[in-house]
Scaffold this motif. Sequence first.
Motif, PDB file in Angstrom:
ATOM      1  N   SER A 174      58.942  52.223  36.750  1.00 41.89           N
ATOM      2  CA  SER A 174      57.772  52.675  37.620  1.00 41.89           C
ATOM      3  C   SER A 174      58.547  52.500  39.042  1.00 41.89           C
ATOM      4  O   SER A 174      59.150  51.650  39.454  1.00 41.89           O
ATOM      5  N   VAL A 175      58.624  53.761  39.699  1.00 46.27           N
ATOM      6  CA  VAL A 175      59.146  53.715  41.005  1.00 46.27           C
ATOM      7  C   VAL A 175      57.874  53.705  42.103  1.00 46.27           C
ATOM      8  O   VAL A 175      57.271  54.744  42.030  1.00 46.27           O
ATOM      9  N   PRO A 176      57.630  52.677  42.932  1.00 47.81           N
ATOM     10  CA  PRO A 176      56.317  52.676  43.735  1.00 47.81           C
ATOM     11  C   PRO A 176      56.628  53.401  44.731  1.00 47.81           C
ATOM     12  O   PRO A 176      57.619  54.094  45.162  1.00 47.81           O
ATOM     13  N   ALA A 177      55.386  53.854  45.225  1.00 46.67           N
ATOM     14  CA  ALA A 177      55.313  54.812  46.372  1.00 46.67           C
ATOM     15  C   ALA A 177      55.915  54.289  47.710  1.00 46.67           C
ATOM     16  O   ALA A 177      56.147  53.095  48.084  1.00 46.67           O
ATOM     17  N   GLY A 178      56.946  55.208  48.111  1.00 49.94           N
ATOM     18  CA  GLY A 178      57.760  54.805  49.488  1.00 49.94           C
ATOM     19  C   GLY A 178      59.009  53.858  49.155  1.00 49.94           C
ATOM     20  O   GLY A 178      59.977  53.451  49.979  1.00 49.94           O
ATOM     21  N   LYS A 179      59.280  53.941  47.754  1.00 54.77           N
ATOM     22  CA  LYS A 179      60.682  53.212  47.269  1.00 54.77           C
ATOM     23  C   LYS A 179      61.516  54.201  46.615  1.00 54.77           C
ATOM     24  O   LYS A 179      61.041  55.209  46.318  1.00 54.77           O
ATOM     25  N   THR A 180      62.834  53.677  46.349  1.00 51.85           N
ATOM     26  CA  THR A 180      63.614  54.710  45.505  1.00 51.85           C
ATOM     27  C   THR A 180      64.076  53.625  44.203  1.00 51.85           C
ATOM     28  O   THR A 180      64.035  52.371  44.297  1.00 51.85           O
ATOM     29  N   PHE A 181      64.697  54.353  43.134  1.00 50.86           N
ATOM     30  CA  PHE A 181      65.126  53.700  42.274  1.00 50.86           C
ATOM     31  C   PHE A 181      66.786  54.324  41.833  1.00 50.86           C
ATOM     32  O   PHE A 181      67.019  55.411  42.114  1.00 50.86           O
ATOM     33  N   GLU A 182      67.566  53.499  41.790  1.00 50.71           N
ATOM     34  CA  GLU A 182      68.977  53.769  41.696  1.00 50.71           C
ATOM     35  C   GLU A 182      69.666  53.366  40.395  1.00 50.71           C
ATOM     36  O   GLU A 182      69.612  52.218  39.680  1.00 50.71           O
ATOM     37  N   VAL A 183      70.513  54.316  39.884  1.00 50.41           N
ATOM     38  CA  VAL A 183      71.419  53.696  38.822  1.00 50.41           C
ATOM     39  C   VAL A 183      72.773  53.987  39.151  1.00 50.41           C
ATOM     40  O   VAL A 183      73.166  55.291  39.798  1.00 50.41           O
ATOM     41  N   ILE A 184      73.524  53.187  38.904  1.00 51.57           N
ATOM     42  CA  ILE A 184      75.060  53.218  39.616  1.00 51.57           C
ATOM     43  C   ILE A 184      76.267  53.281  38.333  1.00 51.57           C
ATOM     44  O   ILE A 184      75.859  52.290  37.509  1.00 51.57           O
ATOM     45  N   LEU A 185      77.017  54.284  38.332  1.00 51.23           N
ATOM     46  CA  LEU A 185      77.938  54.525  37.415  1.00 51.23           C
ATOM     47  C   LEU A 185      79.405  54.193  37.863  1.00 51.23           C
ATOM     48  O   LEU A 185      79.548  54.764  38.955  1.00 51.23           O
ATOM     49  N   SER A 186      80.120  53.252  37.201  1.00 46.94           N
ATOM     50  CA  SER A 186      81.581  53.145  37.553  1.00 46.94           C
ATOM     51  C   SER A 186      82.172  54.523  36.711  1.00 46.94           C
ATOM     52  O   SER A 186      82.256  54.217  35.262  1.00 46.94           O
ATOM     53  N   VAL A 187      83.136  55.011  37.326  1.00 52.01           N
ATOM     54  CA  VAL A 187      83.826  56.275  36.449  1.00 52.01           C
ATOM     55  C   VAL A 187      85.332  56.020  36.782  1.00 52.01           C
ATOM     56  O   VAL A 187      85.790  55.892  38.028  1.00 52.01           O
ATOM     57  N   ASP A 188      86.019  55.662  35.676  1.00 50.27           N
ATOM     58  CA  ASP A 188      87.507  55.607  35.929  1.00 50.27           C
ATOM     59  C   ASP A 188      88.377  56.769  35.881  1.00 50.27           C
ATOM     60  O   ASP A 188      89.436  56.911  36.405  1.00 50.27           O
ATOM     61  N   SER A 189      87.811  57.754  35.391  1.00 48.43           N
ATOM     62  CA  SER A 189      88.716  58.989  34.795  1.00 48.43           C
ATOM     63  C   SER A 189      88.294  60.123  35.457  1.00 48.43           C
ATOM     64  O   SER A 189      86.946  60.407  35.360  1.00 48.43           O
ATOM     65  N   VAL A 190      88.958  60.918  36.313  1.00 51.78           N
ATOM     66  CA  VAL A 190      88.579  62.271  36.624  1.00 51.78           C
ATOM     67  C   VAL A 190      88.267  63.152  35.766  1.00 51.78           C
ATOM     68  O   VAL A 190      88.647  62.881  34.685  1.00 51.78           O
ATOM     69  N   ASN A 191      87.287  64.048  35.948  1.00 55.38           N
ATOM     70  CA  ASN A 191      87.089  65.096  35.242  1.00 55.38           C
ATOM     71  C   ASN A 191      85.952  64.607  33.920  1.00 55.38           C
ATOM     72  O   ASN A 191      85.768  65.043  33.002  1.00 55.38           O
ATOM     73  N   SER A 192      85.407  63.520  34.066  1.00 54.70           N
ATOM     74  CA  SER A 192      84.581  62.879  33.399  1.00 54.70           C
ATOM     75  C   SER A 192      83.109  63.454  33.651  1.00 54.70           C
ATOM     76  O   SER A 192      83.183  64.142  34.627  1.00 54.70           O
ATOM     77  N   TYR A 193      82.227  63.716  32.737  1.00 58.06           N
ATOM     78  CA  TYR A 193      80.911  64.313  32.899  1.00 58.06           C
ATOM     79  C   TYR A 193      79.851  63.188  33.242  1.00 58.06           C
ATOM     80  O   TYR A 193      79.536  62.241  32.348  1.00 58.06           O
ATOM     81  N   ILE A 194      78.827  63.116  34.476  1.00 62.57           N
ATOM     82  CA  ILE A 194      77.831  62.364  34.289  1.00 62.57           C
ATOM     83  C   ILE A 194      76.653  62.932  34.155  1.00 62.57           C
ATOM     84  O   ILE A 194      76.490  64.357  34.517  1.00 62.57           O
ATOM     85  N   ALA A 195      75.927  62.952  33.060  1.00 63.82           N
ATOM     86  CA  ALA A 195      74.807  63.532  32.437  1.00 63.82           C
ATOM     87  C   ALA A 195      73.641  62.731  32.626  1.00 63.82           C
ATOM     88  O   ALA A 195      73.480  61.355  32.289  1.00 63.82           O
ATOM     89  N   TRP A 196      72.603  63.501  32.711  1.00 69.11           N
ATOM     90  CA  TRP A 196      71.280  62.997  32.779  1.00 69.11           C
ATOM     91  C   TRP A 196      70.183  63.668  32.356  1.00 69.11           C
ATOM     92  O   TRP A 196      70.245  64.863  32.233  1.00 69.11           O
ATOM     93  N   ASP A 197      68.942  62.988  31.882  1.00 71.22           N
ATOM     94  CA  ASP A 197      67.828  63.716  31.278  1.00 71.22           C
ATOM     95  C   ASP A 197      66.826  62.730  31.878  1.00 71.22           C
ATOM     96  O   ASP A 197      66.381  61.672  31.322  1.00 71.22           O
ATOM     97  N   PHE A 198      65.853  63.236  32.602  1.00 67.42           N
ATOM     98  CA  PHE A 198      64.802  62.530  33.202  1.00 67.42           C
ATOM     99  C   PHE A 198      63.439  63.410  33.063  1.00 67.42           C
ATOM    100  O   PHE A 198      63.494  64.466  33.441  1.00 67.42           O
ATOM    101  N   SER A 199      62.178  62.583  33.315  1.00 62.31           N
ATOM    102  CA  SER A 199      61.003  63.480  33.519  1.00 62.31           C
ATOM    103  C   SER A 199      59.993  62.432  33.841  1.00 62.31           C
ATOM    104  O   SER A 199      59.955  61.066  33.540  1.00 62.31           O
ATOM    105  N   LEU A 200      58.921  62.809  34.508  1.00 62.46           N
ATOM    106  CA  LEU A 200      58.140  62.012  34.937  1.00 62.46           C
ATOM    107  C   LEU A 200      56.828  61.892  33.787  1.00 62.46           C
ATOM    108  O   LEU A 200      56.375  62.966  33.284  1.00 62.46           O
TER     109      LEU A 200
END
Length: 435
Positions: free
Chosen positions: A331-357
């Motif tokens: 739940s992301v409250p009004a006026g706030k942000t939500f963050e996910v941090i990924l540590s990537v070691d290798s170039v040419n990796s793919y960051i993939a996401w799938d989200f919906s409200l």
Amino acid sequence: MASTEGLVPITRAFLSSYYDKHPFTPLSPHVSLLSSQLRTMATDLLTNHPPTTHPEETTLINEANTQPPHKIDENMWKNREHIEETIFLLEGSNWPEGLKQQSATDNVEFSIVLGKLQDKLRHTLKSLESFQIKNADHVFNTVMTYLPQDFRGTLLRQQRERSERNKQAEVDALVNSGGSIRDRYALLWKQQMDRRRQLAQLGSATGVYKTLVKYLVGVPEVLLDFTRQINDDDGPMEEQRHRYGPPLYSLTSMILSVRFFLSLSWARYGSKKLKREQLAVLEQAVDVYTMEFERFISFISGVFANSPFFIPADVAGAMEVRKNDDYKEISVPAGKTFEVILSVDSVNSYIAWDFSLVQGKINMDIGFSLEFANPTGEKILMLPYRRYESDQGNFCTLMAGSYKLIWDNTHSTFFRKVLRYKVDCIPPVAEPAQD
């Protein structure tokens, strides 16, 4: 020029699911049975007449005691070499003197059988050559569909044609200087490896050179990734070797057994003539080999022709992360942000996401952006802020470091947003190795 937007090179996981739909009907049990009989006959010859010191026989014995190559295309070239060597042995001018001087009745009988074997092997050789030419053209033409259809594409075609002419001239010069069949195939395989090395070097290009290749020559990034990754040890082609390598290895061993026995028999014909029952085994072996090998290359030709080079990134990502397919909710409250941090070691990796409200019936959206923080703490905005109800996306990382996915609800004054999401980092396959 076909668009590569949203595409990534095929993955091993995708090819695995594709090959599941294309199983190869197992080889005839006669393949292993006849190969074993030929090896036993060859062993008997060596037991009664020890190996000579001739370098060609020494090399052939060593090869007969070695497992077939692991690479699919190297096996194809090896089959071509062994077929040509066997055809050479079957030519009347290369028969041992004892066979040439047999009685008229025996000579006619042997000539008919050996001539049939020669014809069958020539037909299989033509089928194999045609398969290799069509396969190479298919790969090149498919790649060309993703390149600009202007003078740059024309130049690349001309460059390929010029390169192939130079390679053929190199082979012709070797043959004209007295090079053997073995010498010729050693050169052909070296040329094949040179082609692969050039592709891998193109895909691994960096800095200014890569910029020139990508923008001046017009090669899309996904093609560079494809050329770099396609032959990795645990990359897409390893799945091909895993699925279709074993029957091909058996066929490579079989034609080598045919050549091995025939070569030993010819060299010892003065003291150990070829018996009719041995000729019958040889005839049956060539019959089975040519039938099964042509069936194999016909099958594999169809599989390769219909196998894609590129797939949508979300498909690739879904297949790589399907074992971790659970969504999370926050739940992301009004006026706030939500963050996910990924540590990537290798170039040419793919960051993939799938989200919906998932909250409420009101048409709602949420801001989303992606930023990168390098080791010094400098932040770079990789994807600009936009507002979504849902999104499936991916981003190919250009640098190793920390990537932050940010869902922003600061534009909302009253409504919290329930976010259903999953995020994953899909690393590239290992550094390129030659197939």
